[in-house]
Design an enzyme around this catalytic site. Structure first.
Site, PDB file in Angstrom:
ATOM      1  N   ASP A   1      36.355  40.379  38.239  1.00  0.00           N
ATOM      2  CA  ASP A   1      37.594  39.849  38.788  1.00  0.00           C
ATOM      3  C   ASP A   1      38.567  39.435  37.694  1.00  0.00           C
ATOM      4  O   ASP A   1      38.203  39.338  36.513  1.00  0.00           O
ATOM      5  CB  ASP A   1      37.305  38.630  39.677  1.00  0.00           C
ATOM      6  CG  ASP A   1      36.562  39.000  40.950  1.00  0.00           C
ATOM      7  OD1 ASP A   1      36.646  40.171  41.368  1.00  0.00           O
ATOM      8  OD2 ASP A   1      35.895  38.110  41.511  1.00  0.00           O
TER       9      ASP A   1
ATOM     10  N   ARG B   1      32.664  45.948  38.772  1.00  0.00           N
ATOM     11  CA  ARG B   1      33.980  45.329  38.814  1.00  0.00           C
ATOM     12  C   ARG B   1      33.866  43.873  38.366  1.00  0.00           C
ATOM     13  O   ARG B   1      32.963  43.156  38.784  1.00  0.00           O
ATOM     14  CB  ARG B   1      34.547  45.360  40.232  1.00  0.00           C
ATOM     15  CG  ARG B   1      34.718  46.746  40.819  1.00  0.00           C
ATOM     16  CD  ARG B   1      35.233  46.649  42.245  1.00  0.00           C
ATOM     17  NE  ARG B   1      35.358  47.968  42.870  1.00  0.00           N
ATOM     18  CZ  ARG B   1      35.790  48.159  44.114  1.00  0.00           C
ATOM     19  NH1 ARG B   1      36.142  47.123  44.858  1.00  0.00           N
ATOM     20  NH2 ARG B   1      35.866  49.369  44.607  1.00  0.00           N
TER      21      ARG B   1
ATOM     22  N   ARG C   1      29.924  33.496  41.492  1.00  0.00           N
ATOM     23  CA  ARG C   1      30.799  32.318  41.483  1.00  0.00           C
ATOM     24  C   ARG C   1      30.502  31.391  42.656  1.00  0.00           C
ATOM     25  O   ARG C   1      30.571  30.162  42.527  1.00  0.00           O
ATOM     26  CB  ARG C   1      32.257  32.769  41.489  1.00  0.00           C
ATOM     27  CG  ARG C   1      32.681  33.448  40.173  1.00  0.00           C
ATOM     28  CD  ARG C   1      33.973  34.222  40.327  1.00  0.00           C
ATOM     29  NE  ARG C   1      35.049  33.360  40.751  1.00  0.00           N
ATOM     30  CZ  ARG C   1      36.197  33.801  41.261  1.00  0.00           C
ATOM     31  NH1 ARG C   1      36.391  35.106  41.432  1.00  0.00           N
ATOM     32  NH2 ARG C   1      37.141  32.956  41.618  1.00  0.00           N
TER      33      ARG C   1
ATOM     34  N   TYR D   1      24.422  38.248  34.597  1.00  0.00           N
ATOM     35  CA  TYR D   1      25.649  37.455  34.486  1.00  0.00           C
ATOM     36  C   TYR D   1      25.313  36.060  33.956  1.00  0.00           C
ATOM     37  O   TYR D   1      24.223  35.526  34.204  1.00  0.00           O
ATOM     38  CB  TYR D   1      26.332  37.299  35.844  1.00  0.00           C
ATOM     39  CG  TYR D   1      27.133  38.498  36.296  1.00  0.00           C
ATOM     40  CD1 TYR D   1      28.491  38.603  36.007  1.00  0.00           C
ATOM     41  CD2 TYR D   1      26.539  39.524  37.022  1.00  0.00           C
ATOM     42  CE1 TYR D   1      29.229  39.698  36.429  1.00  0.00           C
ATOM     43  CE2 TYR D   1      27.272  40.625  37.445  1.00  0.00           C
ATOM     44  CZ  TYR D   1      28.618  40.700  37.150  1.00  0.00           C
ATOM     45  OH  TYR D   1      29.344  41.785  37.573  1.00  0.00           O
TER      46      TYR D   1
END
Length: 262
Positions: free
Chosen positions: A57, A55, A202, A115
């Site tokens: 965001d 997933r 994050r 990431y």
């Protein structure tokens, strides 16, 4: 009469997440999954469910998201790629497609996720990069940030850096590689692990920026990580600087070159 053969395909997706409420299907909001399934239905002339590796965001981008679907249409992987790119909006593209084993699950079978978070570290904001990087003025202390990334390596309970999570799910994750580098006006945080918690990258990024701004000390970050109180690290970097770069599998190869491990 011969029954059509159901085949499984894997897709390597690139997308700009700016206009979407994330990757996962949601009611009454545009999502990456929703757009992909709409395109699949047009081509297959019937509803087709797409499974995603992870997933992302609202506002998060991807160059290496992986999705999979099954169909009995007599199309090969290259034909699916061309047909999908002809039916998807301009901000979503299939970079590669390949036939996969019938039981392929892009989420469960992923062994490594990479990431990248990009910070625009200069005094003036950018009109062109406003959806691609978090603007942080004031020169960041790269050495302090690099010391912070070293704390993340290995297997830890990352509960302090987790957003909302379903009850009963573990917050233990393994980080294989993490690093911070300056690239021109940008500071880039790369992190690769077995899996990531909601908002984890994050929140890790925000903690590193606080180190770089001298608003947090290294021992404070270590204590936050070690104490593992859920959501303790409450500062969350904005989504638009984050990109899902790559997923790796043992028995799936899209034939695309990628950078060596950082």
């Amino acid at each position: 009469m011969t029954r059509p053969v159901l085949r499984r395909f894997a897709l390597l997706l690139e997308y700009d997440g700016t206009a979407y409420a994330g990757s996962q299907l949601q009611n009454d909001q545009p999502t990456i999954q929703g757009c992909l399934e709409t395109a699949l239905e047009r081509i297959a002339s019937r509803p087709v469910r797409a499974d995603f590796a992870g997933r992302t965001d609202s506002g998060v981008h991807a160059t290496g998201q992986v999705a999979a679907f099954s169909s009995d249409r007599p199309l090969d992987a290259g034909s699916w790629q061309r047909a999908l790119n002809g039916n998807l909006p301009d901000d979503i593209a299939v970079q590669a497609a390949t036939e996969a084993p019938a039981d392929f699950d892009p989420r469960r079978h992923a062994i490594r996720r990479h990431y990248r978070y990009r910070i625009l570290n200069r005094e003036t904001r950018s009109a062109l990069e406003r959806h691609r990087a978090w603007h942080v003025p004031g020169r960041l202390n790269l050495e302090a940030m690099q010391s912070g990334t070293a704390l993340f390596l290995g297997r830890h309970d990352f509960a302090a850096f987790c957003g909302s999570l379903e009850e009963g799910r573990t917050t233990v994750r393994t980080i294989f590689a993490a690093g911070v580098a300056r690239m021109g006006d940008s500071v880039v945080f790369d992190v690769a692990g077995d899996a990531f918690l909601p908002q984890m990258v994050r929140r890790l990024t925000s903690a590193l920026v606080r180190l770089g701004e001298d608003k947090m000390q290294l021992d404070e970050l270590k204590a936050t990580l070690d104490e593992a109180r859920h959501g303790e690290s409450r500062f969350v970097a904005p989504p638009h600087g984050l990109c899902l770069v790559r997923l790796e599998y043992e028995n799936l190869d899209f034939g695309k070159d990628h950078d060596e491990d950082f």
